[in-house]
Design a protein around this motif. Sequence first.
Motif, short mmCIF file in Angstrom:
data_model
loop_
_atom_site.label_atom_id
_atom_site.label_comp_id
_atom_site.label_asym_id
_atom_site.label_seq_id
_atom_site.Cartn_x
_atom_site.Cartn_y
_atom_site.Cartn_z
N ARG A 253 0.87 -1.18 0.00
CA ARG A 253 0.00 0.00 0.00
C ARG A 253 0.90 1.22 0.00
NH1 ARG A 253 -3.53 3.41 3.52
NH2 ARG A 253 -5.32 3.73 2.17
N GLU B 84 1.53 4.88 -0.36
CA GLU B 84 0.90 6.21 -0.36
C GLU B 84 1.63 7.19 -1.27
OE1 GLU B 84 -1.92 7.20 1.09
OE2 GLU B 84 -2.29 5.23 1.95
N TYR C 299 -1.14 2.48 -8.15
CA TYR C 299 -0.87 1.73 -6.94
C TYR C 299 -1.42 0.31 -7.14
CZ TYR C 299 -5.61 3.26 -5.61
OH TYR C 299 -6.95 3.54 -5.58
N ALA D 132 -3.00 -3.97 2.25
CA ALA D 132 -3.59 -2.96 1.38
C ALA D 132 -5.11 -2.90 1.48
CB ALA D 132 -3.16 -3.21 -0.07
N ASP E 83 -6.79 0.29 0.52
CA ASP E 83 -6.81 0.68 -0.89
C ASP E 83 -8.08 0.25 -1.61
OD1 ASP E 83 -4.46 2.02 -0.70
OD2 ASP E 83 -3.24 0.50 -1.70
N ARG F 244 -9.70 3.53 -1.55
CA ARG F 244 -8.85 4.66 -1.93
C ARG F 244 -9.31 5.23 -3.27
NH1 ARG F 244 -2.32 4.03 -2.61
NH2 ARG F 244 -1.87 6.10 -3.43
#
Length: 155
Positions: free
Chosen positions: A77, A79, A85, A107, A110, A113
Amino acid sequence: EDDETARQKMRDAMVYERGVRGTTGLYVGFDPDNVGDVKILNRTTFKTDRIKPVGYFAREGDLPMMRWLYVNGADTRDEELLDYYPMLVAARRGQMEVCKWLFAHGAAGDVKRRIIVDPPLGRSALTCAFGREWPEWPDLNLCKWLILNGALCKD
């Protein structure tokens, strides 16, 4: 993945690194001694369009390489990457097993995200799975899995 095979896959990765101001780019591999190696896919932006080995192999659906990278210190994960990603690129390619593995290995956040590149909604693993490019779309099983694992939840 055994060490020598994994190191060779890192060198053999085919990442198109675009040249400065639209000049012709070239295909490059990753440094096998640096699991955090960053390749810039678009040299005109620098802050976006970057990919690391974990994202590249997530996109390719290569779970043995994902495991090798993880054991050798790769961040599932990241950032630092605004785009490309691992969860996003895996969902974009319909790599459900990779998405599940990433979820289980750090993750999970995510799944929900979102990056703001296409206003007003932005781009997320869910929007990529729904409008995926490879080979058929949408992947409703992956969309369902993402939703059941929090893709529509607020932080």
